[in-house]
Motif scaffolding. Structure first.
Motif, PDB file in Angstrom:
ATOM      1  N   ARG A  70      -9.188   1.232  -9.663  1.00  0.00           N
ATOM      2  CA  ARG A  70      -9.993   2.414  -9.329  1.00  0.00           C
ATOM      3  C   ARG A  70      -9.152   3.442  -8.566  1.00  0.00           C
ATOM      4  NH1 ARG A  70     -13.152   3.871  -4.859  1.00  0.00           N
ATOM      5  NH2 ARG A  70     -12.902   1.830  -3.895  1.00  0.00           N
ATOM      6  N   ILE A  71      -8.361   2.963  -7.604  1.00  0.00           N
ATOM      7  CA  ILE A  71      -7.502   3.872  -6.839  1.00  0.00           C
ATOM      8  C   ILE A  71      -6.519   4.577  -7.781  1.00  0.00           C
ATOM      9  CG2 ILE A  71      -5.661   3.992  -5.127  1.00  0.00           C
ATOM     10  CD1 ILE A  71      -8.385   3.661  -3.878  1.00  0.00           C
ATOM     11  N   SER A 116      -3.955  -6.842 -11.575  1.00  0.00           N
ATOM     12  CA  SER A 116      -4.596  -5.779 -10.814  1.00  0.00           C
ATOM     13  C   SER A 116      -6.084  -6.033 -10.613  1.00  0.00           C
ATOM     14  CB  SER A 116      -4.392  -4.437 -11.521  1.00  0.00           C
ATOM     15  OG  SER A 116      -3.017  -4.142 -11.590  1.00  0.00           O
ATOM     16  N   SER A 117      -6.563  -5.638  -9.448  1.00  0.00           N
ATOM     17  CA  SER A 117      -7.968  -5.831  -9.100  1.00  0.00           C
ATOM     18  C   SER A 117      -8.783  -4.599  -9.478  1.00  0.00           C
ATOM     19  CB  SER A 117      -8.095  -6.078  -7.596  1.00  0.00           C
ATOM     20  OG  SER A 117      -7.670  -4.930  -6.870  1.00  0.00           O
ATOM     21  N   VAL A 118     -10.097  -4.720  -9.415  1.00  0.00           N
ATOM     22  CA  VAL A 118     -10.978  -3.583  -9.667  1.00  0.00           C
ATOM     23  C   VAL A 118     -10.670  -2.457  -8.684  1.00  0.00           C
ATOM     24  CG1 VAL A 118     -13.379  -2.793  -9.640  1.00  0.00           C
ATOM     25  CG2 VAL A 118     -12.808  -5.025 -10.645  1.00  0.00           C
ATOM     26  N   PHE A 119     -10.387  -2.834  -7.438  1.00  0.00           N
ATOM     27  CA  PHE A 119     -10.074  -1.845  -6.404  1.00  0.00           C
ATOM     28  C   PHE A 119      -8.791  -1.091  -6.727  1.00  0.00           C
ATOM     29  CE2 PHE A 119      -7.545  -1.040  -2.514  1.00  0.00           C
ATOM     30  CZ  PHE A 119      -8.327  -0.037  -1.950  1.00  0.00           C
ATOM     31  N   SER A 120      -7.718  -1.823  -7.046  1.00  0.00           N
ATOM     32  CA  SER A 120      -6.434  -1.157  -7.283  1.00  0.00           C
ATOM     33  C   SER A 120      -6.484  -0.296  -8.542  1.00  0.00           C
ATOM     34  CB  SER A 120      -5.307  -2.187  -7.388  1.00  0.00           C
ATOM     35  OG  SER A 120      -5.488  -3.055  -8.485  1.00  0.00           O
ATOM     36  N   TYR A 177       0.817  -1.208   0.000  1.00  0.00           N
ATOM     37  CA  TYR A 177       0.000   0.000   0.000  1.00  0.00           C
ATOM     38  C   TYR A 177       0.856   1.266   0.000  1.00  0.00           C
ATOM     39  CZ  TYR A 177      -3.963  -3.079   0.883  1.00  0.00           C
ATOM     40  OH  TYR A 177      -4.908  -4.058   0.769  1.00  0.00           O
TER      41      TYR A 177
END
Length: 620
Positions: free
Chosen positions: A354-355, A348-352, A315
């Motif tokens: 989006r960030i 990469s995930s949807v979360f990463s 992070y």
């Protein structure tokens, strides 16, 4: 009162007066050694700059949008495109993803084809519902670039879109391919013939880029900022020269070139890099005989660097990418990609994603970084950095030209050896913690465990071909050596338990606390089970405690004066049941070594090599 100047009651101070005051406050310490920063880029950075430092900088007299574009290509704004890349496994799925992210603020798409050729029908499906005159469309890793360009033109024509409204590119980079593989796909002649054919095929698309200059390759191989810029300029000049010799004009070629730079954590230098790059490229293109100054503009796509990203405590990567995005857009560019914080070790995930996307949108929509032309202008520091980086990059560019151009210099090993030398310096700085990677070689997350890291994640990227004619560049991450070290402990601990390292604070309260904290962070970098203690009143009490804890390593933390008596007593009391380490570099070190105490850690230690040695002693 209205005529009075601010601070008019204060007498002006000369630079020498400032230096004299600083020297006095240093109380005998050497000014240059204490305050002047010697950079990897080959020049010194002073602790302060003043208006007089601007006197000899000719580029200070230009405006945004004016040649040589040091202040940006645009006259009245600093706007850029927010780009996100999509790996194309299935054209329908990739199209759905593109439509989704465009609704979330993205205005530049990068379709990564991974060398898959698309038919016109597949390309049409991929672009279905996308307004090609409103969104920049890019294609990465495409074998059939010429056919793709022709199909794209046909699709745009069928949709009634003006071809000069089509923005994006196909990113053909022969030089970077050679630099990573060590040879050409067919022959050198055929490779550059392909580039020319792609340029000719794109003539009807004036704003569609064809040639990419991969400065990100140098950055991710450990280069300095000057090396990234200097070698990129040399690579760009090679393309210009080759295409002009093949019968095209500089006016036809230069607008089709886009530079791809990676942005590192060196905040102010990265701002200056882009400003210096535009200035130097404008001068190079003009020297090739550009018919007008508009042709001399440098087009830049930026992305966050992979070199400084970490797998442990990932992070923290968000902090790195945020400052990188800030410096890149302040320096001025056409588009930028923030890579997701987990991209170096996972899909990469949807979360990463989006960030990563929102990091740019915050800068654009809430911080308004795109509304002010050349926001860095007038900073004495950044203007001086711009000049220094330009000077050093130009020297490197000329050195490459003297060797016959980029490819000739690369075949001779000059590019690789130059970058390797810098990378080795940076690796040593990381190993000794002169360059910090938060969460990896400094202040690690003690409880984090990763047992499934692949060799691919922990090793340099080596694409060298069997028929390579020279050494190649191998992108890697600066944290990989520490990550491999810690991962080795994680794997060992799964079957054997995690080796215990106990702090042994005793004596002077302030010194023992400071040294215990230092030692805890030191050993935690290797993934050891580190445990501190409030402090022992006697050696006997402490030995009983660490023995019950089954400590494999005991770190005595005290003052230099107390080490002379306490350390030998503790060493004898342990009777070899654990390795004794002294935190610090006490004056009595030689006396302690004579008594058998051989292990010391301090701020000058090579943390990486020291921890590797302790791993070996523990059988890891």
């Amino acid at each position: 009162m209205a005529d009075n100047k601010l601070f008019s009651d204060f007498a002006p101070q000369s630079t020498q007066e400032w230096i004299d005051k600083i020297t006095k406050d240093l109380k005998g310490a050497d000014f240059d050694r204490k305050l002047v920063w010697r950079t990897n880029e080959g020049f010194n950075v002073q602790p302060f700059y003043r208006l007089e430092n601007m006197d000899d900088k000719a580029f200070m007299n230009t405006y945004p949008g004016d040649y040589p574009y040091v202040r940006g290509n645009k006259k009245d704004n600093n706007n850029w495109l927010v780009r996100q890349d999509i790996i194309v496994k299935d054209v329908k799925e990739a199209n759905a993803t593109a439509l989704d992210i465009m609704n979330k603020g993205v205005d530049s798409i990068g379709f990564v084809l991974n060398w898959k050729d698309l038919s016109k029908e597949e390309l049409s499906t991929l672009l279905d519902g996308i307004f090609l005159d409103c969104v920049e469309i890019n294609f990465e890793k495409s074998h059939g670039s010429i056919e793709l360009i022709k199909n794209l033109e046909a699709i745009a024509t069928e949709k009634g879109i003006a071809l000069d409204k089509l923005n994006g590119g196909v990113s053909i980079d022969i030089n970077s391919g050679f630099s990573t593989v060590g040879n050409f796909c067919s022959s050198e002649e055929d490779s550059f013939k392909f580039v020319k054919e792609a340029l000719v095929a794109s003539k009807a698309l004036p704003n569609f880029k064809v040639i990419a200059v991969g400065g990100n390759l140098y950055n991710n191989s450990g280069s300095s900022i000057v090396e990234e810029l200097g070698f990129s300029l040399a690579s760009g000049a090679e393309y210009l020269s080759r295409m002009i010799n093949a019968g095209l004009s500089v006016d036809e070629v230069a607008p089709k070139i886009r530079f791809n730079f990676a942005t590192s954590s060196k905040y102010f230098m990265e701002i200056a890099k882009l400003r210096a790059g535009r200035m130097l490229w404008a001068q190079i293109v003009k020297a090739f005989g550009a018919s007008n100054e508009e042709v001399c503009k440098m087009f830049v796509h930026g992305e966050t660097s992979e070199w400084n990203k970490t797998v442990y405590d990932p992070y923290v990567n968000m902090l790195r990418t945020q400052t990188e995005a800030m410096s890149a857009v302040l320096g001025g560019l056409d588009s930028f990609t923030v890579k997701p914080f987990d991209s170096v070790y996972a899909e990469s995930s949807v979360f990463s994603e989006r960030i990563a996307r929102n990091q740019q949108l915050l800068l654009k929509e809430e911080s308004h970084f795109g509304q002010i032309a050349d926001p860095a202008a007038g900073s004495y520091y950044i203007e001086s950095l711009t000049e220094s980086i330009a000077d050093e990059a130009w020297k490197l560019f000329l050195a490459v030209e003297e060797k016959g151009g980029y490819l000739a210099a690369f075949k001779a090993g000059f590019v690789q050896e130059t970058i390797k030398a810098t990378a080795q310096k940076r690796d040593l700085a990381i190993a000794t913690r002169k360059e910090n990677f938060l969460g990896t070689n400094q202040f690690p997350n003690f409880g984090e465990v990763l047992e499934t890291l692949s060799e691919e994640v922990l090793s340099p990227e080596d694409k060298t071909a069997d028929n390579a004619v020279c050494k190649t560049l191998k992108p890697y991450r600066g944290a990989q050596a520490f990550e491999a070290l810690r991962n080795k402990t994680d794997i060992y601990a799964k079957k054997n338990g995690r080796p215990k390292v106990m702090m042994f604070p005793i004596g002077n309260l302030n010194m023992r606390k400071a040294r215990a904290q230092f030692a805890c962070n030191f050993f935690a970098c290797a993934g050891f089970d580190v445990e501190d203690h409030n402090g022992f009143t006697s050696v006997e009490e402490g030995v009983k405690f660490v023995t019950e804890k089954n400590a494999k390593i005991v770190v005595i933390c005290s003052s230099d004066d107390e080490y002379a008596t306490i350390a030998p007593e503790l060493f004898e009391a342990l009777k070899g049941s654990a390795t004794l380490v002294v935190a610090g570099a006490p004056a009595c070190a030689d006396e302690l070594k004579a008594k058998g105490i051989e292990n010391f850690i301090n701020v000058k230690s090579n943390v990486l090599e020291t921890l590797k040695a302790y791993q070996a002693d523990l059988g890891i």
